[in-house]
Motif scaffolding. Structure first.
Motif, PDB file in Angstrom:
ATOM      1  N   LEU A 175     -72.019  -4.930  27.458  1.00 39.03           N
ATOM      2  CA  LEU A 175     -71.185  -3.995  28.222  1.00 39.03           C
ATOM      3  C   LEU A 175     -69.812  -3.859  27.567  1.00 39.03           C
ATOM      4  CD1 LEU A 175     -71.060  -2.558  31.237  1.00 39.03           C
ATOM      5  CD2 LEU A 175     -69.551  -4.474  31.699  1.00 39.03           C
ATOM      6  N   ALA A 176     -69.214  -5.007  27.196  1.00 41.02           N
ATOM      7  CA  ALA A 176     -67.888  -5.009  26.573  1.00 41.02           C
ATOM      8  C   ALA A 176     -67.903  -4.291  25.227  1.00 41.02           C
ATOM      9  CB  ALA A 176     -67.381  -6.439  26.410  1.00 41.02           C
ATOM     10  N   VAL A 177     -68.983  -4.442  24.475  1.00 41.99           N
ATOM     11  CA  VAL A 177     -69.113  -3.734  23.194  1.00 41.99           C
ATOM     12  C   VAL A 177     -69.130  -2.226  23.431  1.00 41.99           C
ATOM     13  CG1 VAL A 177     -70.705  -3.243  21.287  1.00 41.99           C
ATOM     14  CG2 VAL A 177     -70.238  -5.603  21.937  1.00 41.99           C
ATOM     15  N   GLY A 178     -69.852  -1.796  24.459  1.00 44.33           N
ATOM     16  CA  GLY A 178     -69.893  -0.371  24.796  1.00 44.33           C
ATOM     17  C   GLY A 178     -68.524   0.171  25.176  1.00 44.33           C
ATOM     18  N   VAL A 179     -67.777  -0.601  25.966  1.00 49.47           N
ATOM     19  CA  VAL A 179     -66.414  -0.205  26.335  1.00 49.47           C
ATOM     20  C   VAL A 179     -65.555  -0.083  25.094  1.00 49.47           C
ATOM     21  CG1 VAL A 179     -64.294  -0.930  27.529  1.00 49.47           C
ATOM     22  CG2 VAL A 179     -66.519  -1.226  28.655  1.00 49.47           C
ATOM     23  N   ASP A 180     -65.650  -1.084  24.213  1.00 45.16           N
ATOM     24  CA  ASP A 180     -64.810  -1.115  23.018  1.00 45.16           C
ATOM     25  C   ASP A 180     -65.072   0.071  22.102  1.00 45.16           C
ATOM     26  OD1 ASP A 180     -62.742  -2.738  21.736  1.00 45.16           O
ATOM     27  OD2 ASP A 180     -64.180  -2.958  20.102  1.00 45.16           O
ATOM     28  N   MET A 181     -66.331   0.499  22.017  1.00 43.20           N
ATOM     29  CA  MET A 181     -66.675   1.659  21.184  1.00 43.20           C
ATOM     30  C   MET A 181     -65.834   2.882  21.565  1.00 43.20           C
ATOM     31  SD  MET A 181     -70.829   1.576  21.084  1.00 43.20           S
ATOM     32  CE  MET A 181     -71.767   0.338  20.186  1.00 43.20           C
ATOM     33  N   VAL A 182     -65.686   3.075  22.868  1.00 37.49           N
ATOM     34  CA  VAL A 182     -64.983   4.265  23.369  1.00 37.49           C
ATOM     35  C   VAL A 182     -63.471   4.094  23.313  1.00 37.49           C
ATOM     36  CG1 VAL A 182     -64.590   5.713  25.413  1.00 37.49           C
ATOM     37  CG2 VAL A 182     -66.912   4.985  24.807  1.00 37.49           C
ATOM     38  N   VAL A 183     -62.967   2.959  23.804  1.00 35.50           N
ATOM     39  CA  VAL A 183     -61.501   2.801  23.883  1.00 35.50           C
ATOM     40  C   VAL A 183     -60.886   2.686  22.489  1.00 35.50           C
ATOM     41  CG1 VAL A 183     -61.607   1.772  26.184  1.00 35.50           C
ATOM     42  CG2 VAL A 183     -61.540   0.272  24.188  1.00 35.50           C
ATOM     43  N   GLN A 184     -61.612   2.060  21.554  1.00 35.29           N
ATOM     44  CA  GLN A 184     -61.090   1.919  20.198  1.00 35.29           C
ATOM     45  C   GLN A 184     -60.949   3.281  19.524  1.00 35.29           C
ATOM     46  OE1 GLN A 184     -63.338  -0.008  16.748  1.00 35.29           O
ATOM     47  NE2 GLN A 184     -62.123  -1.741  17.469  1.00 35.29           N
ATOM     48  N   SER A 185     -61.952   4.127  19.709  1.00 36.91           N
ATOM     49  CA  SER A 185     -61.888   5.454  19.093  1.00 36.91           C
ATOM     50  C   SER A 185     -60.808   6.317  19.723  1.00 36.91           C
ATOM     51  CB  SER A 185     -63.252   6.158  19.202  1.00 36.91           C
ATOM     52  OG  SER A 185     -63.583   6.390  20.557  1.00 36.91           O
ATOM     53  N   ALA A 186     -60.389   5.951  20.950  1.00 39.25           N
ATOM     54  CA  ALA A 186     -59.324   6.690  21.637  1.00 39.25           C
ATOM     55  C   ALA A 186     -57.950   6.086  21.371  1.00 39.25           C
ATOM     56  CB  ALA A 186     -59.600   6.720  23.140  1.00 39.25           C
ATOM     57  N   GLY A 187     -57.902   5.059  20.499  1.00 36.61           N
ATOM     58  CA  GLY A 187     -56.615   4.463  20.131  1.00 36.61           C
ATOM     59  C   GLY A 187     -56.130   3.372  21.068  1.00 36.61           C
ATOM     60  N   TYR A 188     -57.039   2.811  21.868  1.00 33.94           N
ATOM     61  CA  TYR A 188     -56.678   1.743  22.804  1.00 33.94           C
ATOM     62  C   TYR A 188     -57.205   0.402  22.307  1.00 33.94           C
ATOM     63  CZ  TYR A 188     -55.203   5.145  26.334  1.00 33.94           C
ATOM     64  OH  TYR A 188     -54.550   6.144  27.025  1.00 33.94           O
ATOM     65  N   VAL A 189     -56.593  -0.665  22.790  1.00 35.27           N
ATOM     66  CA  VAL A 189     -57.054  -2.021  22.521  1.00 35.27           C
ATOM     67  C   VAL A 189     -57.608  -2.596  23.814  1.00 35.27           C
ATOM     68  CG1 VAL A 189     -56.353  -4.357  21.866  1.00 35.27           C
ATOM     69  CG2 VAL A 189     -55.388  -2.394  20.673  1.00 35.27           C
ATOM     70  N   GLN A 190     -58.728  -3.325  23.694  1.00 39.21           N
ATOM     71  CA  GLN A 190     -59.361  -3.916  24.871  1.00 39.21           C
ATOM     72  C   GLN A 190     -58.955  -5.368  25.037  1.00 39.21           C
ATOM     73  OE1 GLN A 190     -63.768  -3.385  25.677  1.00 39.21           O
ATOM     74  NE2 GLN A 190     -63.794  -5.525  25.078  1.00 39.21           N
ATOM     75  N   PHE A 191     -58.493  -5.732  26.249  1.00 38.35           N
ATOM     76  CA  PHE A 191     -58.251  -7.131  26.612  1.00 38.35           C
ATOM     77  C   PHE A 191     -59.420  -7.570  27.479  1.00 38.35           C
ATOM     78  CE2 PHE A 191     -53.344  -7.882  26.322  1.00 38.35           C
ATOM     79  CZ  PHE A 191     -53.386  -7.531  24.985  1.00 38.35           C
ATOM     80  N   LEU A 192     -60.162  -8.570  27.027  1.00 40.04           N
ATOM     81  CA  LEU A 192     -61.353  -9.035  27.739  1.00 40.04           C
ATOM     82  C   LEU A 192     -61.114 -10.404  28.359  1.00 40.04           C
ATOM     83  CD1 LEU A 192     -64.441  -8.901  28.416  1.00 40.04           C
ATOM     84  CD2 LEU A 192     -64.847  -9.852  26.132  1.00 40.04           C
ATOM     85  N   SER A 193     -61.527 -10.558  29.622  1.00 40.43           N
ATOM     86  CA  SER A 193     -61.394 -11.857  30.281  1.00 40.43           C
ATOM     87  C   SER A 193     -62.616 -12.135  31.131  1.00 40.43           C
ATOM     88  CB  SER A 193     -60.140 -11.882  31.154  1.00 40.43           C
ATOM     89  OG  SER A 193     -59.920 -13.180  31.647  1.00 40.43           O
ATOM     90  N   ASN A 194     -62.953 -13.427  31.255  1.00 47.00           N
ATOM     91  CA  ASN A 194     -64.098 -13.884  32.030  1.00 47.00           C
ATOM     92  C   ASN A 194     -63.621 -14.683  33.240  1.00 47.00           C
ATOM     93  OD1 ASN A 194     -66.896 -14.644  32.562  1.00 47.00           O
ATOM     94  ND2 ASN A 194     -66.368 -16.654  31.733  1.00 47.00           N
ATOM     95  N   THR A 195     -64.144 -14.372  34.425  1.00 40.17           N
ATOM     96  CA  THR A 195     -63.691 -15.064  35.637  1.00 40.17           C
ATOM     97  C   THR A 195     -64.592 -16.220  36.035  1.00 40.17           C
ATOM     98  OG1 THR A 195     -64.952 -13.630  37.135  1.00 40.17           O
ATOM     99  CG2 THR A 195     -62.707 -12.920  36.528  1.00 40.17           C
ATOM    100  N   GLY A 196     -65.817 -16.264  35.517  1.00 38.74           N
ATOM    101  CA  GLY A 196     -66.740 -17.323  35.931  1.00 38.74           C
ATOM    102  C   GLY A 196     -66.990 -17.324  37.430  1.00 38.74           C
ATOM    103  N   GLU A 197     -66.990 -16.140  38.027  1.00 35.20           N
ATOM    104  CA  GLU A 197     -67.236 -15.960  39.475  1.00 35.20           C
ATOM    105  C   GLU A 197     -66.119 -16.521  40.359  1.00 35.20           C
ATOM    106  OE1 GLU A 197     -69.341 -14.020  40.665  1.00 35.20           O
ATOM    107  OE2 GLU A 197     -71.167 -14.004  39.471  1.00 35.20           O
ATOM    108  N   SER A 198     -64.914 -16.698  39.811  1.00 38.71           N
ATOM    109  CA  SER A 198     -63.781 -17.187  40.604  1.00 38.71           C
ATOM    110  C   SER A 198     -62.851 -16.034  40.966  1.00 38.71           C
ATOM    111  CB  SER A 198     -63.005 -18.244  39.817  1.00 38.71           C
ATOM    112  OG  SER A 198     -61.757 -18.501  40.433  1.00 38.71           O
TER     113      SER A 198
END
Length: 347
Positions: free
Chosen positions: A81-104
């Motif tokens: 899912l994150a790879v799919g997001v990155d494909m789009v935001v990167q081509s639009a000139g954005y940087v992706q910040f990814l974080s994992n909550t571990g269900e918290s």
């Protein structure tokens, strides 16, 4: 303690909380409980900290950053899912910040607060269990676009993108019933989530259509993980009337079910039919290849990013609700290629 000017980090260290929690207190956020707020405020007064609101506002100015927060990065679905997001935001000139909550939920609040400090332009989030609509209010009040994926939160007033869970589970049961199975289990997933309820609903309706009686013993709720799948099949095999097939909450559970079957010298796709849900990359290369409901995780990520950037670019936070179609992908794990004699052996 640092010398000279007192910082937010100094306060966090002295109060025994995170920097993000201190920031929430300074912003007057309702997400911090009163006991923590009081403790932080005592430290602020003791250290003589002065909140520079002008500087804070500059930090919170919109940047070319998109936040993505997921509830379980150990599940490869979310990596795709994150790879799919990155494909789009990167081509639009954005940087992706990814974080994992571990269900918290607490961790989720902290990382979202931290992302806001960095001035994110928008947020894509697969909510942790227990997330409430009110958790998104600070974001919507600030005009920050939000897209919820995978799990919907009723009343959140933000955009959502989920798969057709009901139809997917229904198709899985229909496939197994068509192969002659009558003892079809539903394995994995947290019972107190909307996704579980939707997939269980599809499972139950398809059983009814196939004139198979619903048996509550065949619903085995566990963590939606590989370990959860191992646990689920272990519990199911203790039943007096064992299942011969399983619709699994997701592919991670399905892989675990296959592991658990092999531990009992049962071969998935031969002695027991297994159907997953997601169609992660490993599903096709697994042995046996996994029959599953294809959600297209990367495609979901791309669509979520497009939905978010549309709102970012328009400057309007207009909630849209999208339910994406799913499809059954038949491979070897459900035993679809077996003859009726082999199927009778597990019936």
């Amino acid at each position: 303690m640092s010398k000279g000017r007192v910082t937010v980090i100094d306060i966090a260290h002295a109060a025994g909380v995170s920097k993000s929690t201190v920031s929430l207190v300074l912003q007057g956020s309702s997400l911090v409980n009163e006991a923590t707020r009081a403790k932080v405020n005592v430290v602020i007064r003791e250290l003589g900290y002065v909140y520079n609101r002008g500087a804070a506002n500059l930090r919170q100015a919109k940047s070319k950053i998109v936040g993505i927060v997921v509830n379980d990065l150990t599940n490869s679905f979310f990596a795709e899912l994150a790879v799919g997001v990155d494909m789009v935001v990167q081509s639009a000139g954005y940087v992706q910040f990814l974080s994992n909550t571990g269900e918290s939920v607490d961790r989720q609040r902290e990382v979202v607060a931290s992302m806001r400090e960095h001035g994110i332009s928008g947020l894509i989030v697969s909510p942790a269990r227990g997330t409430e609509a009110a958790d998104f209010k600070p974001l919507t009040n600030a005009g920050i676009p939000v897209v919820i994926v995978v799990r919907n939160i009723p009343g959140a007033k933000v955009s959502s993108l989920v798969s057709d869970n009901f139809a997917g589970a229904s198709a899985a049961v229909e496939h197994l019933a068509g192969l002659g199975h009558r003892r079809i289990a539903f394995m994995g997933g947290f019972a107190n989530t909307a996704v579980f309820a939707e997939r269980l609903g599809g499972y139950r309706e398809a059983l009814a259509k196939a004139e198979i009686a619903f048996d509550d013993d065949l619903v085995v709720a566990t963590a939606p993980s590989r370990a959860g799948g191992v646990e689920a099949v272990g519990r199911a095999m203790l039943l007096a009337h064992k299942p011969t097939a399983a619709v699994c909450f997701n592919d991670a559970v399905a892989f675990g079910v296959c592991d658990g079957l092999r531990a009992r010298r049962l071969e998935p796709g031969v002695d027991f039919a297994v159907v997953g849900f997601d169609d992660v990359i490993e599903a096709e290369s697994a042995v046996p290849a996994l029959t599953t409901i294809s959600v297209d995780p990367q495609g979901m990520g791309r669509r979520a990013a497009q939905l978010l950037l549309k709102q970012v670019n328009s400057g309007k936070v207009e909630a849209e609700a999208i339910v994406s179609a799913v499809r059954l992908v038949v491979r070897q794990s459900s035993g679809a290629g077996l003859d009726t004699t082999a199927r009778r052996a597990v019936s």
